[in-house]
Design an enzyme around this catalytic site. Structure first.
Site, PDB file in Angstrom:
ATOM      1  N   GLU A  79       5.249  -5.818  -2.716  1.00 48.32           N
ATOM      2  CA  GLU A  79       4.243  -5.605  -3.524  1.00 48.32           C
ATOM      3  C   GLU A  79       3.662  -4.295  -3.377  1.00 48.32           C
ATOM      4  O   GLU A  79       3.540  -3.673  -4.534  1.00 48.32           O
ATOM      5  CB  GLU A  79       2.891  -6.730  -3.050  1.00 48.32           C
ATOM      6  CG  GLU A  79       1.866  -6.740  -4.143  1.00 48.32           C
ATOM      7  CD  GLU A  79       0.726  -5.558  -3.613  1.00 48.32           C
ATOM      8  OE1 GLU A  79      -0.136  -5.455  -4.268  1.00 48.32           O
ATOM      9  OE2 GLU A  79       0.929  -4.933  -2.687  1.00 48.32           O
TER      10      GLU A  79
ATOM     11  N   ASP B 282      -4.594  -5.810   4.679  1.00 55.33           N
ATOM     12  CA  ASP B 282      -3.894  -5.649   3.371  1.00 55.33           C
ATOM     13  C   ASP B 282      -2.344  -5.913   3.942  1.00 55.33           C
ATOM     14  O   ASP B 282      -1.781  -4.747   3.916  1.00 55.33           O
ATOM     15  CB  ASP B 282      -4.008  -4.293   2.683  1.00 55.33           C
ATOM     16  CG  ASP B 282      -3.288  -3.976   1.304  1.00 55.33           C
ATOM     17  OD1 ASP B 282      -2.711  -5.156   0.926  1.00 55.33           O
ATOM     18  OD2 ASP B 282      -3.018  -3.042   0.890  1.00 55.33           O
TER      19      ASP B 282
END
Ligand code: BES
Ligand code: ZN
Length: 409
Positions: A266, A233
Site C-alpha cells: 500500500e 500505520d
C-alpha cells in the site's frame, strides 16, 4: 483540447523515459488534489473538477513543494505517484479521471434521491460479540507486527511477516465452524503478497463483505534507513482485523461471504489492493461493501473521535457508519477528507465498489511519527480508542453479512 492532448502525449513519452525511483527522477506523473496543484502553480495537464483531482507531471522540486504543503495542512504524502501503476506509460489519465467522476456522480445521487434511511437494529448477538473485543489482544498483535525491522514491499525480505501471518491465521481459525480459506495472493507489481481469509457465506456466498487494511510499512524519513515498525500505520488496523476475525470466526456461519484482506505494498502506491480490486471487477464479483482500517491507535482529535473520510468512499456507508455508531459505538464522528486516494479503499472505489474509511483522527491532527522509525507503541498509543474500530468491524461484518442491505443505486 488539442493542446491538452499534445501535452498528454508529451507527458507519456517523458514518463517513459525516466526511472521509476523515489529518490532520483527527472519527472513523474502524479494525481493530486486540484486545489493544491493550483496553489503551488504546478501545471495541471488534465483535471476533473467534480472530484477535485488533477493530473500533473512533476519534477523533484515540485514534489518537495507538494510534500511541504501537505505537511503544513496535516496531510501525509499529498499525492499519488502514478509510476507505481503497472504499465503506467499506457495509462489514459483523462479516461481515468472521467470514470472517477462517473462513480462520484452516482454516489452523489444518494443525497438527491428519496432512498429509505439507513437503519441498524441493535442485536443481542452482535452486542455480545462487540463486548469480546480485547484491548490486550490488540496490544499483543501490534507488538508482534511492529517487531519486524520493516514490512516494506521493496525490502530484502518482503514476505517474512506475511508467511508468519499465514501461520497465525491457521492457528486462529483451526477451531472455527465456518468453512474458511486462507490464501496468499501474488502480485505483478510487487514481490510482496497480500493475505486473504474467506469465511464462506451459507445462503448467499456470492455476495461479499470485505474488511481490509494494509500490512506493509515504510520508512520515508530523510536518512531514516530501513527501520519501519509501522505500529500505528498500519499494525493497528491489521490488529483490528485479526481481533475481529478471532471473534466472528467462532460465531454462526454468515449468510454472505466475509473476506478479510491484509494488503501488500500500500505504501508504494496501493499496489496489492489495486490488483485485487481490478481482478474482482474483471470477474464481476459482487462486493457489497468494503471497510478499510488504516491507522486506528492514535486519537489525534480526541479519544473516541472517528475521522470519517468522505472522499473515495460511499455516501450510503457514511450513513451506515452513523447508524452503527448510534446503536453500538457512541463515538463522535467528524467528516474529513484525505484529498487524494490515501489508502486501499480508493482502489475499490475506483472499481465502483462502496467503501468506508473510518480513520483514527482528523488529517490535521494525525500521527506525526508515521513512516519513520518512531512509529512504535508509545504513551500516545490508545488501545481503547483502537478497540472501537474492531467493534465497528465486528458490527460491519455480522450485520451486513446477515442482511440484504446494499447501496441503493
Ligand atoms: N495510512 C496512510 C494514509 C494516511 C495518512 C491517511 C495520514 C490519513 C492521514 C497510508 O498508509 C499512506 O501513507 N498512504 C500514502 C498514499 C499512497 C498512495 C502511497 C500517503 O498518504 O502518502
Ligand atoms: Zn502509510
Amino acid at each position: 483540447m488539442k493542446t491538452a492532448m499534445m501535452a498528454l502525449l508529451l507527458v507519456a513519452s517523458q514518463a517513459g523515459a525516466h526511472q521509476a525511483s523515489l529518490e532520483t527522477f527527472s519527472t513523474k506523473p502524479i494525481l493530486a488534489d486540484l486545489a493544491d496543484l493550483k496553489a503551488l502553480d504546478i501545471p495541471v495537464l488534465a483535471k476533473e473538477e467534480s472530484v477535485g483531482v488533477g493530473y500533473a507531471v512533476i519534477t523533484p522540486e515540485m514534489q518537495l513543494k507538494i510534500q511541504e504543503r501537505a505537511h503544513k495542512v496535516g496531510k501525509c504524502g499529498g499525492f499519488e505517484d502514478l509510476t507505481t501503476e503497472k504499465n503506467f506509460q499506457a495509462l489514459n489519465f483523462t479516461s481515468m479521471l472521467s470514470s472517477l467522476a462517473e462513480i462520484k456522480a452516482k454516489n452523489d445521487l444518494y443525497e438527491r434521491a428519496p432512498f429509505a434511511a439507513v437503519a441498524v437494529e441493535k442485536s443481542p448477538k452482535i452486542e455480545a460479540a462487540v463486548a469480546e473485543v480485547s484491548e490486550q489482544n490488540l496490544r499483543e498483535w501490534v507488538t508482534w507486527l511492529s517487531s519486524y525491522p520493516n514490512r516494506y514491499n521493496r525490502g530484502k525480505t518482503p514476505n517474512v511477516h506475511v508467511e508468519d501471518m499465514k501461520r497465525r491465521l491457521q492457528t486462529l481459525l483451526a477451531s472455527s465452524n465456518i468453512p474458511y480459506e486462507i490464501s496468499l495472493i501474488s502480485h505483478d507489481s510487487t514481490p510482496q503478497q497480500s493475505v486473504r481469509v474467506r469465511l464462506t457465506g451459507s445462503t448467499r456466498p456470492n455476495e461479499i463483505v470485505v474488511l481490509g487494511g494494509h500490512l506493509d510499512s515504510i520508512n520515508q524519513g530523510w536518512g531514516g534507513g530501513q527501520q519501519a515498525p509501522g505500529a500505528d500505520d498500519n499494525a493497528s488496523g491489521s490488529a483490528n482485523l485479526l481481533e475481529t476475525l478471532r471473534i466472528i470466526s467462532q460465531k454462526e456461519q454468515p449468510q454472505r461471504t466475509i473476506e478479510f484482506f491484509w494488503y501488500a505494498g500500500e505504501e508504494s502506491g496501493l499496489l496489492g489492493s489495486a490488483e485485487i480490486a481490478k481482478s474482482y471487477k474483471g470477474e464481476k464479483r459482487d462486493v457489497v461493501a468494503v471497510l478499510q482500517l488504516d491507522m486506528t491507535s492514535y486519537p489525534g482529535a480526541g479519544e473516541f473521535v472517528i475521522g470519517n473520510m468522505t472522499d473515495f468512499t460511499s455516501k450510503w456507508l457514511h450513513e451506515y457508519l452513523r447508524a452503527v455508531n448510534e446503536a453500538y459505538l457512541h463515538a463522535r464522528i467528524v467528516d474529513d477528507q484525505c484529498g487524494y486516494g490515501c489508502s486501499d479503499h480508493a482502489s475499490w472505489f475506483r472499481q465502483g465498489y462502496p467503501t468506508l474509511m473510518p480513520f483514527e483522527s482528523t488529517m490535521r491532527a494525525d500521527n506525526p511519527n508515521i513512516h519513520t522509525a518512531k512509529d512504535l507503541i508509545n504513551d500516545k498509543t490508545n488501545f481503547a480508542h483502537s478497540a472501537m474500530y474492531s467493534k465497528l468491524a465486528v458490527v460491519f461484518a455480522m450485520d451486513l453479512a446477515n442482511s440484504a442491505a446494499r447501496q441503493p443505486y
